[in-house]
Design a protein around this motif. Structure first.
Motif, PDB file in Angstrom:
ATOM      1  N   ALA A  84       3.449  19.545  20.589  1.00  0.00           N
ATOM      2  CA  ALA A  84       2.905  20.782  20.030  1.00  0.00           C
ATOM      3  C   ALA A  84       1.556  20.577  19.348  1.00  0.00           C
ATOM      4  CB  ALA A  84       3.904  21.404  19.059  1.00  0.00           C
ATOM      5  N   GLY A  85       0.837  19.522  19.710  1.00  0.00           N
ATOM      6  CA  GLY A  85      -0.459  19.261  19.102  1.00  0.00           C
ATOM      7  C   GLY A  85      -0.386  18.830  17.651  1.00  0.00           C
ATOM      8  N   VAL A  86       0.815  18.560  17.162  1.00  0.00           N
ATOM      9  CA  VAL A  86       1.027  18.174  15.767  1.00  0.00           C
ATOM     10  C   VAL A  86       0.863  16.666  15.635  1.00  0.00           C
ATOM     11  CG1 VAL A  86       2.754  18.065  13.916  1.00  0.00           C
ATOM     12  CG2 VAL A  86       2.617  20.079  15.384  1.00  0.00           C
ATOM     13  N   THR A  87       0.094  16.239  14.648  1.00  0.00           N
ATOM     14  CA  THR A  87      -0.027  14.815  14.394  1.00  0.00           C
ATOM     15  C   THR A  87       1.222  14.344  13.669  1.00  0.00           C
ATOM     16  OG1 THR A  87      -2.429  14.957  14.281  1.00  0.00           O
ATOM     17  CG2 THR A  87      -1.410  13.021  13.274  1.00  0.00           C
ATOM     18  N   ALA A  88       1.884  13.376  14.242  1.00  0.00           N
ATOM     19  CA  ALA A  88       3.147  12.881  13.702  1.00  0.00           C
ATOM     20  C   ALA A  88       2.927  12.050  12.449  1.00  0.00           C
ATOM     21  CB  ALA A  88       3.864  12.053  14.754  1.00  0.00           C
ATOM     22  N   LYS A  89       3.967  12.045  11.605  1.00  0.00           N
ATOM     23  CA  LYS A  89       3.976  11.187  10.422  1.00  0.00           C
ATOM     24  C   LYS A  89       4.709   9.907  10.798  1.00  0.00           C
ATOM     25  CE  LYS A  89       4.427  15.128   7.345  1.00  0.00           C
ATOM     26  NZ  LYS A  89       5.336  15.855   6.460  1.00  0.00           N
ATOM     27  N   GLY A  90       4.177   8.789  10.375  1.00  0.00           N
ATOM     28  CA  GLY A  90       4.828   7.529  10.658  1.00  0.00           C
ATOM     29  C   GLY A  90       4.515   7.017  12.051  1.00  0.00           C
ATOM     30  N   SER A  91       5.251   5.997  12.423  1.00  0.00           N
ATOM     31  CA  SER A  91       5.070   5.365  13.724  1.00  0.00           C
ATOM     32  C   SER A  91       6.442   4.999  14.277  1.00  0.00           C
ATOM     33  CB  SER A  91       4.218   4.110  13.545  1.00  0.00           C
ATOM     34  OG  SER A  91       3.978   3.488  14.774  1.00  0.00           O
ATOM     35  N   PRO A  92       6.646   5.121  15.580  1.00  0.00           N
ATOM     36  CA  PRO A  92       7.957   4.797  16.142  1.00  0.00           C
ATOM     37  C   PRO A  92       8.332   3.341  15.908  1.00  0.00           C
ATOM     38  CG  PRO A  92       6.394   5.384  17.876  1.00  0.00           C
ATOM     39  CD  PRO A  92       5.693   5.525  16.588  1.00  0.00           C
ATOM     40  N   ALA A  93       9.608   3.136  15.610  1.00  0.00           N
ATOM     41  CA  ALA A  93      10.123   1.789  15.356  1.00  0.00           C
ATOM     42  C   ALA A  93      11.215   1.472  16.371  1.00  0.00           C
ATOM     43  CB  ALA A  93      10.690   1.710  13.945  1.00  0.00           C
ATOM     44  N   VAL A  94      11.427   0.214  16.608  1.00  0.00           N
ATOM     45  CA  VAL A  94      12.495  -0.219  17.506  1.00  0.00           C
ATOM     46  C   VAL A  94      13.818   0.262  16.935  1.00  0.00           C
ATOM     47  CG1 VAL A  94      13.678  -2.210  18.500  1.00  0.00           C
ATOM     48  CG2 VAL A  94      11.186  -2.225  18.259  1.00  0.00           C
ATOM     49  N   GLY A  95      14.593   0.989  17.742  1.00  0.00           N
ATOM     50  CA  GLY A  95      15.878   1.515  17.296  1.00  0.00           C
ATOM     51  C   GLY A  95      15.763   2.687  16.348  1.00  0.00           C
ATOM     52  N   GLY A  96      14.558   3.207  16.164  1.00  0.00           N
ATOM     53  CA  GLY A  96      14.322   4.304  15.231  1.00  0.00           C
ATOM     54  C   GLY A  96      14.595   5.669  15.826  1.00  0.00           C
ATOM     55  N   THR A  97      14.201   6.691  15.073  1.00  0.00           N
ATOM     56  CA  THR A  97      14.387   8.072  15.503  1.00  0.00           C
ATOM     57  C   THR A  97      13.107   8.865  15.297  1.00  0.00           C
ATOM     58  OG1 THR A  97      15.181   8.741  13.312  1.00  0.00           O
ATOM     59  CG2 THR A  97      16.860   8.108  14.928  1.00  0.00           C
TER      60      THR A  97
END
Length: 120
Positions: A84-97
């Protein structure tokens, strides 16, 4: 030859996992968008858990998506802005959500990556 092909194969495999994660996140966002028009809670799947809280015309919809990546972060360009063009917070992690939240009253959408927690 093998020494060259294994890193390439591994890199392509991780990009495929990322693509699957992004597709699941976009599908969850689409499911929430449909739920907003139907005034109904979406149905959870094996990779995505949906929730709806609040009252009529002020619901807050959430989708928690299990990520399948085996490496932290994105290798895909602009993946953090792919929903949706939204800048995400954080960064994906292994086994994350990834948690996608849409507030019905304002139409605001947030996308947040969370690290894996024990027991998940």
């Amino acid at each position: 030859m093998v020494a060259i092909s294994i890193p390439i194969f591994t890199s392509q495999l991780e990009k495929a996992r990322e693509s699957t994660d992004l597709a699941n996140i976009r599908a969850a966002y689409a499911e929430i968008s449909a739920a907003l028009t139907e005034d109904a809670a979406p149905t959870s799947t094996t990779t995505t858990t949906f929730g709806r809280t609040g009252n009529e015309n002020a619901y807050v919809y959430t989708a928690t998506i299990k990520l399948g990546q085996k490496e932290a972060g994105w290798k895909t360009t602009d993946a953090d802005k792919a929903i949706a063009g939204v800048t995400a917070k954080g960064s994906p992690a292994v086994g994350g959500t990834c948690v996608v939240t849409v507030t019905e009253a304002t139409g605001a959408c947030t996308v947040e990556y969370k690290a894996a927690t024990s027991g998940s």
